[in-house]
Structures are given as structure tokens and as C-alpha cells.
Design a protein around this motif. Structure first.
Motif, PDB file in Angstrom:
ATOM      1  N   GLY A 116       7.758 -32.975   2.189  1.00 38.61           N
ATOM      2  CA  GLY A 116       7.473 -32.898   3.621  1.00 38.61           C
ATOM      3  C   GLY A 116       8.381 -33.802   4.444  1.00 38.61           C
ATOM      4  O   GLY A 116       8.871 -33.405   5.510  1.00 38.61           O
ATOM      5  N   ILE A 117       8.617 -35.014   3.964  1.00 40.32           N
ATOM      6  CA  ILE A 117       9.486 -35.945   4.687  1.00 40.32           C
ATOM      7  C   ILE A 117      10.914 -35.424   4.732  1.00 40.32           C
ATOM      8  O   ILE A 117      11.562 -35.418   5.791  1.00 40.32           O
ATOM      9  CB  ILE A 117       9.443 -37.337   4.023  1.00 40.32           C
ATOM     10  CG1 ILE A 117       8.066 -37.974   4.208  1.00 40.32           C
ATOM     11  CG2 ILE A 117      10.525 -38.235   4.607  1.00 40.32           C
ATOM     12  CD1 ILE A 117       7.673 -38.224   5.648  1.00 40.32           C
ATOM     13  N   LEU A 118      11.426 -34.968   3.601  1.00 41.08           N
ATOM     14  CA  LEU A 118      12.788 -34.448   3.570  1.00 41.08           C
ATOM     15  C   LEU A 118      12.916 -33.170   4.388  1.00 41.08           C
ATOM     16  O   LEU A 118      13.953 -32.922   5.009  1.00 41.08           O
ATOM     17  CB  LEU A 118      13.230 -34.203   2.129  1.00 41.08           C
ATOM     18  CG  LEU A 118      13.448 -35.459   1.281  1.00 41.08           C
ATOM     19  CD1 LEU A 118      13.896 -35.088  -0.129  1.00 41.08           C
ATOM     20  CD2 LEU A 118      14.455 -36.400   1.931  1.00 41.08           C
ATOM     21  N   GLY A 119      11.856 -32.349   4.389  1.00 40.75           N
ATOM     22  CA  GLY A 119      11.883 -31.139   5.203  1.00 40.75           C
ATOM     23  C   GLY A 119      11.969 -31.458   6.681  1.00 40.75           C
ATOM     24  O   GLY A 119      12.734 -30.831   7.423  1.00 40.75           O
ATOM     25  N   ASN A 120      11.184 -32.439   7.134  1.00 42.61           N
ATOM     26  CA  ASN A 120      11.244 -32.842   8.538  1.00 42.61           C
ATOM     27  C   ASN A 120      12.584 -33.486   8.872  1.00 42.61           C
ATOM     28  O   ASN A 120      13.108 -33.278   9.970  1.00 42.61           O
ATOM     29  CB  ASN A 120      10.101 -33.814   8.843  1.00 42.61           C
ATOM     30  CG  ASN A 120       8.802 -33.112   9.146  1.00 42.61           C
ATOM     31  OD1 ASN A 120       8.537 -32.724  10.272  1.00 42.61           O
ATOM     32  ND2 ASN A 120       7.989 -32.906   8.115  1.00 42.61           N
ATOM     33  N   TYR A 121      13.125 -34.248   7.945  1.00 40.49           N
ATOM     34  CA  TYR A 121      14.445 -34.837   8.179  1.00 40.49           C
ATOM     35  C   TYR A 121      15.499 -33.750   8.316  1.00 40.49           C
ATOM     36  O   TYR A 121      16.315 -33.770   9.247  1.00 40.49           O
ATOM     37  CB  TYR A 121      14.803 -35.781   7.031  1.00 40.49           C
ATOM     38  CG  TYR A 121      16.262 -36.167   7.037  1.00 40.49           C
ATOM     39  CD1 TYR A 121      16.748 -37.110   7.934  1.00 40.49           C
ATOM     40  CD2 TYR A 121      17.167 -35.552   6.170  1.00 40.49           C
ATOM     41  CE1 TYR A 121      18.095 -37.441   7.964  1.00 40.49           C
ATOM     42  CE2 TYR A 121      18.514 -35.880   6.195  1.00 40.49           C
ATOM     43  CZ  TYR A 121      18.967 -36.823   7.095  1.00 40.49           C
ATOM     44  OH  TYR A 121      20.301 -37.134   7.138  1.00 40.49           O
ATOM     45  N   ARG A 122      15.475 -32.796   7.396  1.00 41.29           N
ATOM     46  CA  ARG A 122      16.522 -31.764   7.361  1.00 41.29           C
ATOM     47  C   ARG A 122      16.408 -30.801   8.537  1.00 41.29           C
ATOM     48  O   ARG A 122      17.422 -30.347   9.079  1.00 41.29           O
ATOM     49  CB  ARG A 122      16.442 -31.001   6.039  1.00 41.29           C
ATOM     50  CG  ARG A 122      17.551 -29.986   5.847  1.00 41.29           C
ATOM     51  CD  ARG A 122      17.549 -29.421   4.442  1.00 41.29           C
ATOM     52  NE  ARG A 122      16.298 -28.745   4.117  1.00 41.29           N
ATOM     53  CZ  ARG A 122      15.402 -29.189   3.251  1.00 41.29           C
ATOM     54  NH1 ARG A 122      15.614 -30.328   2.616  1.00 41.29           N
ATOM     55  NH2 ARG A 122      14.308 -28.516   3.005  1.00 41.29           N
ATOM     56  N   HIS A 123      15.184 -30.495   8.958  1.00 37.11           N
ATOM     57  CA  HIS A 123      14.998 -29.483  10.002  1.00 37.11           C
ATOM     58  C   HIS A 123      14.823 -30.062  11.410  1.00 37.11           C
ATOM     59  O   HIS A 123      14.817 -29.300  12.375  1.00 37.11           O
ATOM     60  CB  HIS A 123      13.779 -28.614   9.672  1.00 37.11           C
ATOM     61  CG  HIS A 123      13.936 -27.815   8.417  1.00 37.11           C
ATOM     62  ND1 HIS A 123      14.906 -26.846   8.283  1.00 37.11           N
ATOM     63  CD2 HIS A 123      13.270 -27.851   7.236  1.00 37.11           C
ATOM     64  CE1 HIS A 123      14.822 -26.310   7.079  1.00 37.11           C
ATOM     65  NE2 HIS A 123      13.846 -26.906   6.422  1.00 37.11           N
TER      66      HIS A 123
END
Length: 261
Positions: A116-123
Motif C-alpha cells: 500500500g505504501i509503495l502503491g501510494n508512492y508510485r501513483h
């Protein structure tokens, strides 16, 4: 002006047509497939084709619209298509509810949290950082195009180097943000912990988030993450929202101090 674009996009995001979601990625993917059929070798030339050609095309369109005093339309549209805070948070909530309902067998909260953290960072955070740093709408297109190539062609060493360079500053800035809006001491300890050894940019971001949430050091086997439940994901969502607010305020102050647009 770009701060105003961000506020407008975030306000309108809940009402964004569902058909618009993923339009930018879809167009870039089709363009990549078109070039890949004609450029069989991965490398700098294909990266310039997949990322550089759309950048030049976008710049030309914006220059033409500026003559009609509509130049702001392009960066606003690119930002709206290049960030997806609602979608990434919705995915995190869905995984949280599945854990609560025990729909997933033996769920790993740590894996869901990191995803979830990496998804929010990437998007959201990374495209937003480059949106503010580069002119027009170059930032989201540059970052999203590079990430697309890395995910589609993981053997491309050149793409990975470009992404590592693009990730270096925003991951550390976001890690600092999470430390400020979370448990600062634990986050700082996780950042400087020598037991971690050399971490990648994203590994550092994950470690700091664990500290900012007060989760301590996680072990692969029997560690504190084995007993964490969905409430930790709710805390993570709150951490993300506080980071969004702080980035917005920081961008506004920087724009005011520098007298930029």
C-alpha cells in the motif's frame, strides 16, 4: 499555479469518471508496444522513444494552446491522469476489509502495508514531486513512463538506473515526511539502524514507515508483524493523508517564497 492544479485535481478526483482511470497508462502501454515491435532491443533508444516522444508532443501541444491562452490545460490534464490517490487508497482499504473478514487465508499485514505504501508512492507522491520540479506536465509523464518500462521489461538495466535516479530524492523526502507526521524517534531509528545495512530507496521508505507507525523492527519469521491486524492499515491510511496535507502546505509555501507559478 501548480498548487492550484493539485487542489483542483484532489477535489474533483472523487467525481472523476471511472472510464478515465488508467487512461494515461493505457496510452503509454500501447505506444510502448508499438515501439517494441519496431525496436527489439531494450535500452536508451527505446526509453527515448517511449518517454521522450510523448514529452515532445505534449510540449508542442501546450505551446499551441498557449497562443489561445489555454496552456494550463495540458499540465492540469497530465496531473489528473498521472496521479491516483483515490485508487491507491481504495486498494489499501479493500485489502484491509479482506483481512477483517478473514477472506484471505493467513494474511500478511506487513506485505499489505508495504504494498500500500509503495502503491501510494508510485501513483501519487513520486509523480507529484516531479510535477512540481519540472516544467509543465513533464514530471508525471517522465516518471510514469519510466516505471511502465521497468515493470514491462525488468531486464532493461538502463530503465532501472533511470528509475533509481528518479526515486532517490522523492523517497527520502517522503520518508522524512512520514517521520514528521508519525513517530519521529522510531522513524529516525529505523532510518539510521545499522542492522538494516544498505537499503534501496524503497526499502528505506518501508523501514521508515514501520518506524513512523510505531511497529518496531519486523522479522521475517516470528516478529511483531505476525500479530498486527487491520487497525494498522487504518493507521497507515491516516499517515498517508497527513503526508498529503504536509506536501500540499509545503508546496504552497515554497511557491509563495519563490514567487513561482
Amino acid at each position: 499555479m501548480k498548487v492550484g492544479f493539485l487542489v483542483l485535481v484532489l477535489i474533483l478526483e472523487p467525481w472523476r469518471p471511472q472510464a478515465w482511470e488508467g487512461v494515461g497508462v493505457t496510452l503509454l502501454t500501447r505506444w510502448r508496444l508499438f515501439l517494441s515491435a519496431r525496436m527489439p532491443r531494450a535500452g536508451a533508444v527505446r526509453w527515448l522513444g517511449v518517454v521522450g516522444v510523448p514529452l515532445l508532443l505534449m510540449t508542442g501541444i501546450q505551446s499551441g494552446l498557449e497562443r489561445l491562452h489555454l496552456g494550463a490545460v495540458v499540465p492540469l490534464l497530465v496531473l489528473g491522469l498521472g496521479i491516483d490517490l483515490r485508487g491507491s487508497l481504495a486498494h489499501l482499504r479493500l485489502r484491509r476489509e479482506r483481512i477483517r473478514m478473514r477472506a484471505e487465508s493467513d494474511p500478511s499485514v506487513r506485505a499489505v502495508l508495504d504494498e500500500g505504501i509503495l502503491g501510494n508512492y508510485r501513483h501519487f507522491f513520486a509523480p507529484l514531486f516531479w510535477f512540481f520540479l519540472l516544467p509543465g506536465g513533464w514530471g508525471p509523464l517522465l516518471y510514469c513512463g519510466t516505471v511502465l518500462l521497468v515493470e514491462a521489461e525488468p531486464e532493461g538495466v538502463f530503465y532501472q538506473r533511470i528509475q533509481a535516479w528518479l526515486d532517490w530524492i522523492p523517497t527520502r523526502l517522503l520518508a522524512l515526511t512520514f517521520a514528521l507526521v508519525g513517530d519521529f524517534e522510531e522513524a529516525l531509528y529505523a532510518w539510521r539502524d545499522p542492522e538494516h545495512g544498505p537499503l534501496s530507496s524503497r526499502g528505506l521508505l518501508q523501514a521508515v514507515v514501520h518506524g513512523a507507525l510505531g511497529l518496531g523492527q519486523a522479522n521475517e519469521g516470528n516478529g511483531p508483524f505476525e500479530i498486527l491486524e487491520a487497525d494498522q492499515l487504518t493507521s497507515a491510511e491516516g499517515l498517508i493523508w497527513r503526508a498529503v496535507v504536509l506536501w500540499g502546505v509545503g508546496a504552497g509555501l515554497a511557491t509563495a517564497l519563490l514567487g513561482g507559478h
